[in-house]
Scaffold this active site. Structure first.
Site, PDB file in Angstrom:
ATOM      1  N   GLU A 317       7.756  22.750 -16.087  1.00  0.00           N
ATOM      2  CA  GLU A 317       7.869  21.492 -16.377  1.00  0.00           C
ATOM      3  C   GLU A 317       7.595  21.047 -17.039  1.00  0.00           C
ATOM      4  O   GLU A 317       6.943  19.679 -17.035  1.00  0.00           O
ATOM      5  CB  GLU A 317       9.044  20.917 -16.019  1.00  0.00           C
ATOM      6  CG  GLU A 317      10.157  22.027 -15.261  1.00  0.00           C
ATOM      7  CD  GLU A 317      10.924  20.735 -13.995  1.00  0.00           C
ATOM      8  OE1 GLU A 317      10.402  20.050 -13.630  1.00  0.00           O
ATOM      9  OE2 GLU A 317      12.842  21.337 -13.996  1.00  0.00           O
ATOM     10  N   ASP A 391      17.626  25.730  -8.279  1.00  0.00           N
ATOM     11  CA  ASP A 391      17.095  24.504  -8.881  1.00  0.00           C
ATOM     12  C   ASP A 391      17.762  23.536  -7.930  1.00  0.00           C
ATOM     13  O   ASP A 391      18.418  22.888  -8.355  1.00  0.00           O
ATOM     14  CB  ASP A 391      16.742  23.522 -10.463  1.00  0.00           C
ATOM     15  CG  ASP A 391      15.957  22.606  -9.529  1.00  0.00           C
ATOM     16  OD1 ASP A 391      15.544  22.414  -9.368  1.00  0.00           O
ATOM     17  OD2 ASP A 391      16.652  21.286 -10.575  1.00  0.00           O
ATOM     18  N   GLU A 419      20.135  15.457  -5.540  1.00  0.00           N
ATOM     19  CA  GLU A 419      19.856  15.110  -6.915  1.00  0.00           C
ATOM     20  C   GLU A 419      21.108  16.152  -7.495  1.00  0.00           C
ATOM     21  O   GLU A 419      21.499  15.405  -8.260  1.00  0.00           O
ATOM     22  CB  GLU A 419      18.487  15.677  -7.486  1.00  0.00           C
ATOM     23  CG  GLU A 419      18.812  16.479  -8.757  1.00  0.00           C
ATOM     24  CD  GLU A 419      16.938  16.937  -9.045  1.00  0.00           C
ATOM     25  OE1 GLU A 419      16.650  17.287  -8.198  1.00  0.00           O
ATOM     26  OE2 GLU A 419      17.518  17.410 -10.581  1.00  0.00           O
TER      27      GLU A 419
HETATM   28  O1  GCW Z   1      15.042  19.983  -9.240  1.00  0.00           O
HETATM   29  C1  GCW Z   1      14.163  19.064 -10.508  1.00  0.00           C
HETATM   30  C2  GCW Z   1      13.837  18.673 -10.773  1.00  0.00           C
HETATM   31  C3  GCW Z   1      12.668  17.513 -11.329  1.00  0.00           C
HETATM   32  C4  GCW Z   1      11.937  17.801 -10.440  1.00  0.00           C
HETATM   33  C5  GCW Z   1      11.798  19.200 -10.835  1.00  0.00           C
HETATM   34  C6  GCW Z   1      10.959  20.072  -9.889  1.00  0.00           C
HETATM   35  C7  GCW Z   1       9.892  16.685  -9.577  1.00  0.00           C
HETATM   36  O2  GCW Z   1      15.376  17.139 -11.651  1.00  0.00           O
HETATM   37  O3  GCW Z   1      13.085  15.952 -11.160  1.00  0.00           O
HETATM   38  O4  GCW Z   1      10.699  16.911 -10.423  1.00  0.00           O
HETATM   39  O5  GCW Z   1      13.170  20.246 -10.519  1.00  0.00           O
HETATM   40  O6  GCW Z   1      10.906  20.181  -8.623  1.00  0.00           O
HETATM   41  O7  GCW Z   1       9.717  19.637  -9.983  1.00  0.00           O
END
Ligand code: GCW
Length: 728
Positions: A317, A391, A419
């Site tokens: 990311e 995720d 989240e």
């Molecule tokens: O869960 C996702 C989130 C991001 C997060 C990323 C990660 C810290 O949307 O906010 O970043 O994964 O785990 O690196």
């Protein structure tokens, strides 16, 4: 269950419990949740009488900061729970002494001949026993090291808080995992990525001069559930946190945590040698870059001798990493590992790496990126792997990497903060989800090769083990935003200590320590908690659906969303609805990422008829008319599931309302407000998802499923988060 002798007569215990309900109903008073599960209010009179006779003096031997913390906890705890101070003594005199000490700090413990047994329990393990000495009955909490004694004290207090017998104790415990760590996604400006409980607890501006006393309570709370590490800053890291100025601040935090056995760690930005050191490159094979990290590590350990190590999000990311410089994950991780190794530090390297190529299945990306490196990471590197391959969804099958890297120390990463699970608005107890994951059988070494055995090192004979939980704490007075979200912090600690603990046991303890000991109330609250995860899945992402949340914030549904540049950030990428059916085909006819699992697991997931229905749409594109095990079509089953979720949210409110007398008004009302939001959200999810999928299925809602409250256009027009802002 707890391994202790149940010598107290059953009748007596039941009598105490019955009394508890009267007592707590009478004593209901305003509460803000700050004390978490460490509430030391007086126990019911029957229990106090019994416990007072058992504990007549406290003898904590040892003067280190940790032993002082143990003494303070015990003295405070007993005073509160028993309603009167128990004298602290230096010698064992008379019946009912409670002795706490280590082999080194206590001559009494040293004389017991437990040396071997305590050594086998390790520095964090403890033994609690009732021993008879010259006709006197003494309770001993002993350990080889101080952390163990502190954990033993919290264990003993928990026995009292949950009204367990203490007259013939024989408990031996040690943590199954070595590193039990909270990951804070806290930024230096005190915002918290995916945080729903106020701002960051770390006041960087005031540090190091001013250390908020709350940090001590944070460390206490962690110690009480066995958490022994805390990564202070976001994995989307700012190099600044490694600057000399910030390291001083971190050292002050470490000082506050140290008595409670909580070590600090930092997330390291891979390009820090450039940003802080002025180097031209952060190439891990560049001698200057490696040297910069070595010096940085030396600097850190001079300030914080027990610094835990680094957590790294690399090439994920947009974060920099070794691949930025044409190197690979092993080059990057091992270079950092070499810098901290002389000091006993570790590197937790994240596997959340998912580069996209056209036509790629994101669920297979981490495996493709990391699996080839099995066996090549340095001995002090752990690979931190999220529980599922996408995720932190409400439900995912276990990550295939857990069965695929036997020569790598794999450390599960769970997300305590919600989240994708309704933020701090929804009551969802996560222990059942984590237990489902930990109990999953990878079949890596045949049947019984569970994720728990991979994590605790027993499957692949590893000693350096760990588990990370993305924290849900913040400056909110109740720490976690929702009173019930405290239970997830609690459950993470308990499961990291013992991954085989049952959800029922964890819920039962937490409720009794935190909310009420009134038996009918305990029963209905634990039931609510144990049902909550399945219910949330039913109204958000049933039958294997995933990642159909709104935009970047992930609150509420948006299955129609397809506007992100990155294909795999779009819900439409994940559900693949069309006129024929619904779901992501990950079998041979599709992406075939199911092949990343071992043979029997792979075959089960890959077969339309054998696939567990909770993962059906994760692995298959299924016709709308497909017959489910219930005899219903896929469409009808889906609709009923959403309705079931809504029904549960309504029932949960009713059941909570009926508990008004058993819980203090303040927390009762706060939870009731949240449950109202949860019901509203469940309806929103049901209606908008069904209306949208109906545009493909072209089928009517089956009988028993309510008609939507709004039109699809209305649901599409506004994010649930915007609605929520007005509801809060
Ligand atoms: O869960 C996702 C989130 C991001 C997060 C990323 C990660 C810290 O949307 O906010 O970043 O994964 O785990 O690196």
């Amino acid at each position: 269950m707890l391994s202790l002798g149940l010598k107290t007569s059953r009748g007596r215990l039941v009598a105490c419990l019955a009394f508890a309900s009267v007592f707590f109903a009478g004593a209901a008073r305003a509460e803000d949740g700050y004390r978490l599960w460490l509430r030391y209010d007086p126990l019911p009179a029957g229990a106090t009488r019994e416990y007072r006779a058992r504990v007549t003096s406290v003898v904590v031997q040892g003067e280190s900061a940790t032993m002082q913390a143990a003494r303070a906890e015990l003295v405070e705890g007993l005073k509160g729970l028993l309603g009167a101070s128990v004298p602290a003594a230096t010698q064992v005199e008379g019946d009912g002494a409670l002795v706490v000490g280590t082999l080194r700090s206590s001559a009494f413990v040293a004389r017991l001949g437990w040396g071997k047994a305590l050594a086998a329990l390790g520095p964090e393990g403890f033994r609690i026993r009732t021993v008879k000495l010259g006709g006197r009955s003494v309770t001993v909490i002993a350990s080889s090291d101080e952390a163990g004694a502190l954990y033993g004290v919290f264990h003993f207090l928990r026995l009292l808080q949950t009204l367990q017998p203490t007259n013939d104790l024989d408990v031996s415990q040690k943590p199954r995992l070595r590193l039990r760590v909270l990951d804070h996604w806290d930024n230096l400006d005190r915002s918290v990525e995916r945080g729903y409980a106020g701002r960051s607890l770390w006041d960087w501006e005031a540090l190091p001069e001013k250390v908020d006393p709350r940090l001590r309570d944070y460390a206490r709370a962690n110690a009480s559930i066995g958490i022994n590490g805390s990564v202070l800053n976001n994995v989307n890291a700012d190099s600044q946190s490694l600057s000399a100025e910030y390291l001083k601040k971190t050292a002050a935090v470490a000082d506050a945590f140290r008595p409670y056995g909580v070590r600090v760690y930092l997330s390291a930005r891979f390009s820090a040698p450039i940003e802080l050191g002025g180097l031209k490159t952060a190439d891990p094979l560049d001698p200057q870059a490696a040297e910069w990290w070595r010096r940085k590590a030396d600097e850190i350990y001079r300030l914080i001798p027990d610094f835990g190590g680094f957590l790294v999000k690399a090439n994920s990311e947009g974060q920099p990493g070794p691949r930025t410089y044409g190197r690979d994950h092993v080059d990057g991780a091992n270079m950092l590992a070499a810098a901290v190794a002389p000091h006993g530090g570790v590197v937790m390297w994240r596997a959340f790496v998912y580069d996209m190529k056209p036509g790629y299945d994101r669920a297979g990306a981490a495996y493709d990126n990391l699996q080839p490196f099995d066996g090549r990471f340095a001995p002090n590197v752990l690979l931190q792997v999220k529980n599922g391959p996408i995720d932190f969804q409400p439900r995912e099958p276990f990550h295939p990497l857990f069965g695929a890297m036997p020569r790598t120390r794999l450390m599960p990463e769970l997300q305590i903060t919600q989240e994708y699970l309704g933020f701090s608005n929804h009551l969802v107890f996560l222990a059942p989800m984590w237990r489902e994951f930990l109990a999953s059988d990878t079949h890596a070494r045949g049947r019984g090769s569970t994720v728990a055995k991979v994590a605790d090192g027993s499957l692949n004979r590893q000693r350096l083990t760990g588990m990370a939980g993305v924290a849900n704490t913040g400056t909110a007075r109740n720490w976690t935003g929702h009173h019930f979200a405290q239970a997830n912090w609690y459950a993470f600690g308990r499961l990291a200590w013992n991954p085989d603990a049952t959800s029922q046991q964890v819920a039962d303890e937490w409720v009794k320590m935190t909310l009420t000991r009134d038996p009918p109330a305990v029963t209905s609250i634990t039931r609510l908690m144990l049902e909550s995860h399945e219910a949330l899945v039913a109204y958000m992402t049933p039958l294997g659906l995933h990642h159909i949340m709104w935009g970047g914030h992930h609150y509420g549904p948006a299955p129609w969303e397809n506007q992100f540049d990155r294909d795999d950030w779009n819900p439409t990428y994940y559900h693949r609805a069309d006129a024929a059916g619904l779901g992501f085909d990950r079998t041979k006819t599709g992406s075939n990422t199911v092949s990343q699992y071992h043979a029997p697991v792979r075959a089960r997931f890959a077969s339309l008829s054998a696939c567990p229905e909770e993962f059906l749409l994760w692995f298959h594109h299924v016709p709308w008319g497909h017959r489910m095990r219930s005899g219903r079509t896929l469409w009808d089953e889906l609709a009923h599931s959403y309705q079931r979720g809504v029904d549960w949210a309504r029932a949960a409110r009713k059941s909570w309302d009926s508990l008004a007398g058993s819980i203090d008004e303040e927390r009762h009302a706060a939870v009731a407000r949240k449950l109202a939001i949860q019901e509203r959200d469940a309806v929103w999810w049901r209606d908008s998802v069904l209306l949208y999928f109906q545009t493909f299925s072209k089928r009517p809602l089956p009988a028993g499923v309510e008609q939507p409250q709004k039109t699809l256009e209305e649901y599409k027009a506004k994010s649930l988060l915007d609605v929520d802002a007005s509801a809060r």
